[in-house]
Design a protein around this motif. Structure first.
Motif, PDB file in Angstrom:
ATOM      1  N   ASP A  17       1.330  79.330  13.854  1.00 57.84           N
ATOM      2  CA  ASP A  17       0.607  79.088  15.093  1.00 57.84           C
ATOM      3  C   ASP A  17       1.514  78.410  16.114  1.00 57.84           C
ATOM      4  N   VAL A  18       2.499  79.158  16.579  1.00 55.54           N
ATOM      5  CA  VAL A  18       3.408  78.678  17.618  1.00 55.54           C
ATOM      6  C   VAL A  18       3.225  79.598  18.823  1.00 55.54           C
ATOM      7  N   ASP A  19       3.969  79.355  19.868  1.00 58.12           N
ATOM      8  CA  ASP A  19       3.783  80.160  21.074  1.00 58.12           C
ATOM      9  C   ASP A  19       5.029  81.007  21.350  1.00 58.12           C
ATOM     10  N   PRO A  21       2.490  83.318  18.737  1.00 56.29           N
ATOM     11  CA  PRO A  21       2.265  83.238  17.290  1.00 56.29           C
ATOM     12  C   PRO A  21       3.137  84.243  16.535  1.00 56.29           C
ATOM     13  N   VAL A  22       3.583  83.828  15.335  1.00 54.89           N
ATOM     14  CA  VAL A  22       4.380  84.733  14.490  1.00 54.89           C
ATOM     15  C   VAL A  22       3.491  85.221  13.350  1.00 54.89           C
ATOM     16  N   ARG A  23       3.222  86.506  13.305  1.00 56.73           N
ATOM     17  CA  ARG A  23       2.421  87.077  12.214  1.00 56.73           C
ATOM     18  C   ARG A  23       3.355  87.384  11.049  1.00 56.73           C
ATOM     19  N   ALA A  24       3.629  86.358  10.237  1.00 54.62           N
ATOM     20  CA  ALA A  24       4.697  86.443   9.238  1.00 54.62           C
ATOM     21  C   ALA A  24       4.315  87.305   8.036  1.00 54.62           C
ATOM     22  N   VAL A  25       3.045  87.250   7.639  1.00 52.08           N
ATOM     23  CA  VAL A  25       2.559  88.089   6.527  1.00 52.08           C
ATOM     24  C   VAL A  25       1.262  88.739   6.995  1.00 52.08           C
ATOM     25  N   GLY A  42      13.587  92.870   1.202  1.00 48.11           N
ATOM     26  CA  GLY A  42      13.339  93.011   2.631  1.00 48.11           C
ATOM     27  C   GLY A  42      14.283  92.119   3.405  1.00 48.11           C
ATOM     28  N   GLU A  43      14.535  92.517   4.650  1.00 45.68           N
ATOM     29  CA  GLU A  43      15.565  91.813   5.424  1.00 45.68           C
ATOM     30  C   GLU A  43      15.123  90.389   5.770  1.00 45.68           C
ATOM     31  N   SER A  44      16.078  89.594   6.191  1.00 47.89           N
ATOM     32  CA  SER A  44      15.815  88.205   6.560  1.00 47.89           C
ATOM     33  C   SER A  44      14.713  88.136   7.618  1.00 47.89           C
ATOM     34  N   GLY A  45      13.747  87.257   7.393  1.00 48.43           N
ATOM     35  CA  GLY A  45      12.684  87.058   8.373  1.00 48.43           C
ATOM     36  C   GLY A  45      11.484  87.975   8.192  1.00 48.43           C
ATOM     37  N   CYS A  46      11.490  88.832   7.163  1.00 47.17           N
ATOM     38  CA  CYS A  46      10.373  89.779   7.008  1.00 47.17           C
ATOM     39  C   CYS A  46       9.144  89.122   6.390  1.00 47.17           C
ATOM     40  N   GLY A  47       9.292  87.902   5.862  1.00 46.22           N
ATOM     41  CA  GLY A  47       8.099  87.199   5.386  1.00 46.22           C
ATOM     42  C   GLY A  47       8.046  86.959   3.889  1.00 46.22           C
ATOM     43  N   LYS A  48       9.152  87.156   3.183  1.00 46.84           N
ATOM     44  CA  LYS A  48       9.162  87.026   1.716  1.00 46.84           C
ATOM     45  C   LYS A  48       8.809  85.598   1.273  1.00 46.84           C
ATOM     46  N   THR A  49       9.519  84.627   1.851  1.00 44.64           N
ATOM     47  CA  THR A  49       9.270  83.232   1.470  1.00 44.64           C
ATOM     48  C   THR A  49       7.859  82.806   1.879  1.00 44.64           C
ATOM     49  N   THR A  50       7.439  83.209   3.050  1.00 45.60           N
ATOM     50  CA  THR A  50       6.095  82.849   3.518  1.00 45.60           C
ATOM     51  C   THR A  50       5.035  83.391   2.563  1.00 45.60           C
ATOM     52  N   LEU A  51       5.219  84.593   2.091  1.00 45.07           N
ATOM     53  CA  LEU A  51       4.276  85.183   1.133  1.00 45.07           C
ATOM     54  C   LEU A  51       4.245  84.371  -0.166  1.00 45.07           C
ATOM     55  N   PRO A  61       1.503  73.189   8.265  1.00 43.82           N
ATOM     56  CA  PRO A  61       1.375  73.579   9.672  1.00 43.82           C
ATOM     57  C   PRO A  61       2.758  73.712  10.310  1.00 43.82           C
ATOM     58  N   PRO A  62       2.978  74.632  11.218  1.00 41.07           N
ATOM     59  CA  PRO A  62       1.978  75.445  11.931  1.00 41.07           C
ATOM     60  C   PRO A  62       1.497  76.685  11.163  1.00 41.07           C
ATOM     61  N   ALA A  63       1.814  76.811   9.859  1.00 43.77           N
ATOM     62  CA  ALA A  63       1.362  77.988   9.127  1.00 43.77           C
ATOM     63  C   ALA A  63      -0.146  77.932   8.896  1.00 43.77           C
ATOM     64  N   PHE A 103      13.123  77.380  -5.796  1.00 47.20           N
ATOM     65  CA  PHE A 103      13.140  77.518  -4.341  1.00 47.20           C
ATOM     66  C   PHE A 103      14.469  78.047  -3.824  1.00 47.20           C
ATOM     67  N   GLN A 104      14.393  78.628  -2.632  1.00 45.31           N
ATOM     68  CA  GLN A 104      15.591  79.082  -1.924  1.00 45.31           C
ATOM     69  C   GLN A 104      16.513  77.869  -1.748  1.00 45.31           C
ATOM     70  N   GLY A 105      17.764  77.998  -2.219  1.00 46.80           N
ATOM     71  CA  GLY A 105      18.707  76.885  -2.096  1.00 46.80           C
ATOM     72  C   GLY A 105      18.463  75.756  -3.075  1.00 46.80           C
ATOM     73  N   ASP A 185      13.050  82.455  -5.477  1.00 46.73           N
ATOM     74  CA  ASP A 185      13.362  82.854  -4.104  1.00 46.73           C
ATOM     75  C   ASP A 185      14.876  82.795  -3.902  1.00 46.73           C
ATOM     76  N   GLU A 186      15.501  83.939  -3.788  1.00 46.52           N
ATOM     77  CA  GLU A 186      16.952  84.035  -3.600  1.00 46.52           C
ATOM     78  C   GLU A 186      17.701  83.092  -4.540  1.00 46.52           C
ATOM     79  N   PRO A 187      17.445  83.148  -5.838  1.00 42.52           N
ATOM     80  CA  PRO A 187      17.991  82.117  -6.727  1.00 42.52           C
ATOM     81  C   PRO A 187      19.492  82.202  -6.930  1.00 42.52           C
TER      82      PRO A 187
HETATM   83  N1  LIG Z   1       7.761  76.919  10.401  1.00 43.55           N
HETATM   84  C1  LIG Z   1       7.817  78.074  11.064  1.00 43.55           C
HETATM   85  N2  LIG Z   1       7.397  78.158  12.354  1.00 43.55           N
HETATM   86  C2  LIG Z   1       7.433  79.323  13.026  1.00 43.55           C
HETATM   87  N3  LIG Z   1       7.864  80.484  12.499  1.00 43.55           N
HETATM   88  C3  LIG Z   1       8.298  80.474  11.237  1.00 43.55           C
HETATM   89  C4  LIG Z   1       8.301  79.273  10.441  1.00 43.55           C
HETATM   90  N4  LIG Z   1       8.796  79.572   9.218  1.00 43.55           N
HETATM   91  C5  LIG Z   1       9.081  80.888   9.239  1.00 43.55           C
HETATM   92  N5  LIG Z   1       8.779  81.439  10.447  1.00 43.55           N
HETATM   93  C6  LIG Z   1       8.940  82.847  10.838  1.00 43.55           C
HETATM   94  O1  LIG Z   1       8.183  83.636   9.954  1.00 43.55           O
HETATM   95  C7  LIG Z   1       8.853  84.861   9.671  1.00 43.55           C
HETATM   96  C8  LIG Z   1       9.018  85.020   8.167  1.00 43.55           C
HETATM   97  O2  LIG Z   1       9.909  84.031   7.679  1.00 43.55           O
HETATM   98  P1  LIG Z   1      10.296  83.894   6.137  1.00 43.55           P
HETATM   99  O3  LIG Z   1      11.087  82.675   5.981  1.00 43.55           O
HETATM  100  O4  LIG Z   1       9.050  84.050   5.334  1.00 43.55           O
HETATM  101  O5  LIG Z   1      11.191  85.198   5.919  1.00 43.55           O
HETATM  102  P2  LIG Z   1      12.120  85.627   4.667  1.00 43.55           P
HETATM  103  O6  LIG Z   1      11.845  87.075   4.432  1.00 43.55           O
HETATM  104  O7  LIG Z   1      11.919  84.680   3.552  1.00 43.55           O
HETATM  105  O8  LIG Z   1      13.592  85.488   5.283  1.00 43.55           O
HETATM  106  P3  LIG Z   1      14.986  85.077   4.549  1.00 43.55           P
HETATM  107  O9  LIG Z   1      15.455  86.309   3.818  1.00 43.55           O
HETATM  108  O10 LIG Z   1      15.884  84.733   5.693  1.00 43.55           O
HETATM  109  O11 LIG Z   1      14.727  83.922   3.636  1.00 43.55           O
HETATM  110  C9  LIG Z   1      10.169  84.800  10.431  1.00 43.55           C
HETATM  111  O12 LIG Z   1      10.002  85.486  11.659  1.00 43.55           O
HETATM  112  C10 LIG Z   1      10.372  83.323  10.673  1.00 43.55           C
HETATM  113  O13 LIG Z   1      11.110  83.103  11.843  1.00 43.55           O
END
Ligand SMILES: Nc1ncnc2c1ncn2[C@@H]1O[C@H](COP(=O)(O)OP(=O)(O)OP(=O)(O)O)[C@@H](O)[C@H]1O
Ligand SMILES: [Mg+2]
Length: 283
Positions: A17-19, A21-25, A42-51, A61-63, A103-105, A185-187
């Motif tokens: 919930d930022v401005d 909004p990012v629909r991560a999953v 999936g490529e960086s930023g596609c939402g793997k960690t968020t899922l 928050p802001p998730a 966890f990642q890292g 996650d990316e172990p």
């Molecule tokens: N705290 C946050 N606030 C706003 N946007 C976020 C936040 N955390 C992640 N995002 C956005 O949500 C999307 C998904 O991020 P996520 O970290 O889940 O991707 P990922 O697939 O795990 O990437 P990576 O391979 O780089 O780890 C991205 O666009 C990221 O910029």
């Protein structure tokens, strides 16, 4: 009867919930089968960690979880547990016990001033209060043997271990309470290829030995092809393809999967084209 799945996720969505909004999953539905290694690519930023975080309610928050359910099918009790219905204490108990996460890292997350035996011991101290000090010590020793670090390193500090060994310690920690699912996650991305392969082989062997499921997250699709039973391909918050590793490799249905496959040099496949290409160039 024990469900053939360990976790079922249905119509799951997360918005940051930022401005703007990012629909991560977005509307992800997915089942993790008992005993399988499920790759999430999936490529960086596609939402793997968020899922992965979202399903375990680890997001802050802001998730915002904007839709969906996640159900854990507990083989111990035979019950279905609604993960979004547990209170904070239940969720904390649940996390290491039933589902654990690397966890990642994570290999840089060990406490530098506490030896690894003590760090492992803390997990048992918290979650298995009935164990005596000597029982806990033996559990920790067995764990280090199991992951290939060896019990003689119980008193070692993180800086005395290589990156690969530290990662094995994190895996030992994740396995300590014999969870039914381990999410990684990316172990191994920070490790060299040889060490990475050894660790993956070990995870696969342990999985066979103990029967837990693994979700293995990485952007490295060829690596997943080698170790996974099934692979989910994620793009822009959605799962665009989910199939056996064999089918993903031989018959990718989605254009994006083909792009991911072709963006890496083939490790296992036919090298004919490359060899032919060179031959033509030389002629
Ligand atoms: N705290 C946050 N606030 C706003 N946007 C976020 C936040 N955390 C992640 N995002 C956005 O949500 C999307 C998904 O991020 P996520 O970290 O889940 O991707 P990922 O697939 O795990 O990437 P990576 O391979 O780089 O780890 C991205 O666009 C990221 O910029
Ligand atoms: Mg990530």
């Amino acid at each position: 009867m024990t469900s053939e799945n360990v976790v079922t996720v249905d119509d799951f969505s997360v918005v940051y919930d930022v401005d703007p909004p990012v629909r991560a999953v977005q509307h992800v539905s997915l089942s993790i089968r008992r005993g399988e290694i499920l790759g999430l690519a999936g490529e960086s930023g596609c939402g793997k960690t968020t899922l992965a975080y979202g399903v375990q309610r680890l997001l802050k928050p802001p998730a915002v979880i904007s839709s969906g359910t996640a159900t854990f099918h507990d083989a111990d009790s035979g019950r279905d547990v609604d993960l979004f219905d547990l209170d904070a204490a239940q969720m904390r108990a649940f996390r290491w016990d039933k589902v654990s996460m690397v966890f990642q890292g994570a290999m840089n997350a060990l406490n530098p001033v506490v030896n690894i035996g003590k760090q492992l011991d803390d997990v048992f101290l918290t979650h298995r209060p009935g164990l005596s000090a000597s029982e806990r010590r033996e559990e920790c020793a067995q764990l280090l043997d199991l992951v290939g670090v060896g019990r003689d390193r119980l008193r070692s500090y993180p800086h005395e271990l290589s990156g690969g060994m530290r990662q094995r310690v994190m895996i030992a920690m994740a396995l300590s309470l014999k969870p039914q699912l381990m999410i990684m996650d990316e172990p191994t991305t920070a490790l060299d290829v040889l060490v990475q392969r050894e660790i993956l082989q070990q995870i696969s062997d342990l999985r066979t030995q103990f029967g837990f499921s693994v979700v293995f997250i990485t952007h490295d699709l060829p690596l997943l092809l080698e170790i996974s039973d099934r692979i989910a391909v994620m793009r822009a918050g959605r799962i665009v393809e989910l199939d056996t590793a064999e089918n993903i490799y031989r018959r990718p249905r989605h254009e994006y999967t083909r792009t991911l496959l072709s963006s890496f040099p083939s490790l296992t496949g036919d090298r004919g084209d490359f060899v032919r290409g060179r031959g033509e160039g030389a002629a």
